[in-house]
Design a protein around this motif. Structure first.
Motif, short mmCIF file in Angstrom:
data_model
loop_
_atom_site.label_atom_id
_atom_site.label_comp_id
_atom_site.label_asym_id
_atom_site.label_seq_id
_atom_site.Cartn_x
_atom_site.Cartn_y
_atom_site.Cartn_z
N GLY A 419 0.78 -1.31 0.05
CA GLY A 419 -0.13 -0.03 -0.04
C GLY A 419 0.89 1.29 0.12
N GLY A 420 0.26 2.31 -0.34
CA GLY A 420 0.92 3.64 -0.37
C GLY A 420 0.19 4.70 0.30
N ASN A 421 0.34 5.74 0.10
CA ASN A 421 0.06 7.17 0.57
C ASN A 421 -0.30 8.25 -0.48
N ASP A 422 -0.10 8.26 -1.68
CA ASP A 422 -0.38 9.03 -2.79
C ASP A 422 -0.84 8.38 -3.93
N ILE A 423 -2.32 8.68 -4.15
CA ILE A 423 -3.02 7.80 -5.43
C ILE A 423 -2.34 8.15 -6.77
N HIS A 424 -1.83 9.33 -6.88
CA HIS A 424 -1.40 9.88 -8.08
C HIS A 424 0.04 9.09 -8.63
N LEU A 425 0.71 8.26 -7.41
CA LEU A 425 1.83 7.49 -7.91
C LEU A 425 1.70 6.04 -8.20
N LEU A 426 0.19 5.60 -8.14
CA LEU A 426 -0.06 4.16 -8.62
C LEU A 426 0.33 3.83 -9.87
N GLN A 427 0.06 4.76 -10.88
CA GLN A 427 0.72 4.23 -12.20
C GLN A 427 2.34 3.98 -12.23
N ASP A 428 2.90 5.05 -11.61
CA ASP A 428 4.23 5.02 -11.49
C ASP A 428 4.81 3.64 -10.95
N ALA A 429 3.86 3.23 -9.81
CA ALA A 429 4.37 2.00 -9.17
C ALA A 429 4.39 0.71 -10.07
N LEU A 430 3.18 0.93 -10.67
CA LEU A 430 3.19 -0.19 -11.80
C LEU A 430 3.91 -0.21 -12.82
N ASP A 431 4.34 0.68 -13.15
CA ASP A 431 5.60 1.03 -14.33
C ASP A 431 6.86 0.40 -13.68
N HIS A 432 7.28 0.90 -12.42
CA HIS A 432 8.14 0.31 -11.84
C HIS A 432 8.24 -1.21 -11.37
N GLY A 433 7.20 -1.57 -11.20
CA GLY A 433 7.16 -3.03 -11.14
C GLY A 433 7.25 -3.86 -12.47
N ARG A 434 6.77 -3.28 -13.56
CA ARG A 434 6.80 -3.91 -14.98
C ARG A 434 8.47 -3.90 -15.00
N ASN A 435 9.19 -2.72 -15.10
CA ASN A 435 10.46 -2.52 -15.23
C ASN A 435 11.43 -3.45 -14.54
N LEU A 436 10.97 -3.72 -13.28
CA LEU A 436 11.83 -4.83 -12.30
C LEU A 436 11.54 -5.95 -13.00
N ILE A 437 10.49 -6.54 -13.22
CA ILE A 437 10.24 -7.76 -13.76
C ILE A 437 11.06 -7.93 -15.12
N GLN A 438 11.06 -7.12 -15.92
CA GLN A 438 11.77 -7.00 -17.39
C GLN A 438 13.20 -7.15 -17.07
N SER A 439 13.64 -6.54 -15.90
CA SER A 439 15.28 -6.37 -15.58
C SER A 439 15.63 -7.92 -15.14
N ILE A 440 14.91 -8.29 -14.38
CA ILE A 440 14.95 -9.69 -13.70
C ILE A 440 15.00 -10.60 -14.77
N LEU A 441 14.13 -10.72 -15.81
CA LEU A 441 14.24 -11.80 -17.12
C LEU A 441 15.44 -11.40 -17.90
N GLN A 442 15.49 -10.22 -18.09
CA GLN A 442 16.82 -9.95 -18.88
C GLN A 442 18.06 -10.77 -18.48
N LYS A 443 18.13 -10.42 -17.10
CA LYS A 443 19.38 -11.07 -16.40
C LYS A 443 19.33 -12.53 -16.66
N VAL A 444 18.22 -13.09 -16.67
CA VAL A 444 18.09 -14.53 -16.45
C VAL A 444 18.55 -15.03 -18.04
N ASP A 445 18.05 -14.33 -18.90
CA ASP A 445 18.47 -14.80 -20.46
C ASP A 445 19.91 -14.77 -20.49
N VAL A 446 20.55 -13.61 -20.03
CA VAL A 446 22.01 -13.64 -20.01
C VAL A 446 22.65 -14.80 -19.68
#
Length: 446
Positions: A419-446
């Motif tokens: 959970g968070g405190n600022d609803i305006h940052l919800l989309q930023d959090a989702l984008d950050h989560g996607r980037n994290l997963i993409q980064s993890i998967l790229q490292k696995v592929d390497v």
């Protein structure tokens, strides 16, 4: 405990009494003589005064106005002279001087040397009722709740009495009923309230109760309700217990660890309380279209209906989400052979249940990041199929997403929420989560 008592005392509007301010001295004076135990008005000489903004502070040689002390608030009333009228809004004590605080309504103080000082007697009477009722309540508490009870603070004004006490748990409804019955029984006996000035040691030997941590002089004022209560007190009190009328406890709450607070009303305030409650009951009856005796059962029925409706709404929402989940999984983003859903949805209810539904829909090689607003707070959920938890750990993902929103969270490798405190940052959090997963998967592929 002493801090609790000090906070209860510091309830007046005017607390800034400085001994170093430049007073205008009209006449050399000695300590203010208090006449308020016997009188509601007296003639007095003006000793000194000072102006502070719209307010004046005035010291007289004698006064019937009680200065705030021992939890009892100061009196209000008027100081008058020919062509002069001063409204006293509060009275504080500085050393041996009584400071009358208020505003000039007519005339100039520079023209005044003598005044008639008169308190608001109807207000004083209600304060007296509440103060004596406080003594009765204190003793009743020791009898019913336990002799470990000590006063930890109080407030006595014209509207109510507030009593803070040492006690380790909530005072039950049955105990409150006993307290009211005990106090009202003493009130109905119409016992004479006796006040005497005595040597401190003699008063304590006679069983007079003092406040814990309070410092007393060699002589003290004892307020005695024979056969029931005896306390050291400098406040104003009724002549007989019957003058109180009755007492009604209106709230019980926790103030701090080991400290409970009772609030009660007495005298005329009880009639006001009853009228207010009757109005509320009348409005409830109109809305529910029932008799007073039927109110409780009708409310219980409404609560039961509400629970049924909430359960049905939850089931409908889950049914609706099941179809939506299928569509989201079908249209999931492909990251190699792994499917990823990142979606902001209307409040879906239980996020963990939603996560389980995504895991069932994916079966393998799938992850979901869901964002929503619940109770005006941004929430995120990460669900990962079991075969991916060695690579993508949901708890770590949502912890970082929560941080983006000014909050935090966590959970298990396969399912976690944050959970968070600022609803305006919800989309930023989702984008950050996607980037994290993409980064993890790229490292696995390497």
């Amino acid at each position: 405990m002493i801090q609790q008592k000090d906070r209860a005392r510091a309830s007046g509007k005017f607390q800034n009494i400085s001994e170093d301010t430049d007073w205008i001295v009209v006449k050399k004076g000695s300590p203010t003589e208090f006449t308020g135990y016997e009188k509601i008005e007296n003639n007095a000489q003006l000793i000194k005064y000072i102006q502070e903004g719209d307010y004046y502070k005035i010291v007289l040689d004698k006064t019937p106005f009680y200065a705030e002390a021992g939890g009892q608030i100061g009196d209000s009333g008027f100081l008058t002279a020919k062509g002069f009228k001063f409204k006293v809004e509060d009275v504080q004590k500085s050393g041996d001087e009584f400071i009358h605080i208020g505003r000039i309504q007519e005339g100039k103080i520079e023209d005044v040397q003598n005044v008639n000082a008169k308190i608001d007697d109807s207000r004083r009477q209600q304060i007296r009722r509440n103060h004596t009722a406080t003594h009765l309540l204190h003793q009743a508490l020791r009898k019913i709740v336990g002799d470990h009870v000590q006063q930890a603070g109080s407030l006595v004004n014209a509207e109510l009495l507030r009593f803070d006490l040492t006690h380790y748990e909530q005072i039950s409804r049955s105990q409150i009923n006993e307290l009211e019955q005990c106090v009202n029984s003493v009130i109905l006996q119409n016992i004479d309230v006796e006040t005497n000035v005595k040597n401190f040691d003699d008063a304590r030997e006679e069983g007079a109760v003092g406040l814990f941590g309070e410092k007393y002089g060699d002589t003290v004022r004892v307020v005695d309700i024979p056969g029931f209560s005896k306390e050291l007190c400098g406040g104003t009190h009724v002549n007989r217990t019957g003058d109180i009328g009755a007492i009604k406890i209106i709230s019980e709450s926790a103030l701090a660890s080991g400290i409970r607070r009772l609030v009660a009303v007495s005298g005329d305030a009880i009639q006001t309380l009853m009228s207010k409650q009757e109005h509320v009951i009348s409005e409830i009856r109109k809305e529910l279209k029932c008799t007073e005796d039927e109110i409780s059962s009708r409310i219980q029925s409404l609560i039961a209906d509400k629970k049924i409706l909430e359960r049905e709404i939850k089931e409908l929402r889950q049914f609706s989400m099941t179809g939506e989940i299928g569509d989201l999984v079908t249209g999931a983003e492909s990251l190699g052979d792994i499917r990823l859903v990142v979606q902001n949805v209307d409040d879906p209810g239980d996020l963990r249940e939603l996560g389980d539904q995504f895991r069932q829909a994916f079966k393998t090689k799938g992850a979901a990041l869901i964002g929503t607003i619940q109770k005006d707070k941004p929430m995120v959920m990460c669900a990962v199929t079991d075969d991916l938890t060695s690579q993508i750990q949901a708890g770590k993902i949502v912890k970082e997403m929560g941080g983006v929103m000014g909050g935090g969270g966590g959970g298990k490798p396969h399912l976690a929420t944050a959970g968070g405190n600022d609803i305006h940052l919800l989309q930023d959090a989702l984008d950050h989560g996607r980037n994290l997963i993409q980064s993890i998967l790229q490292k696995v592929d390497v």
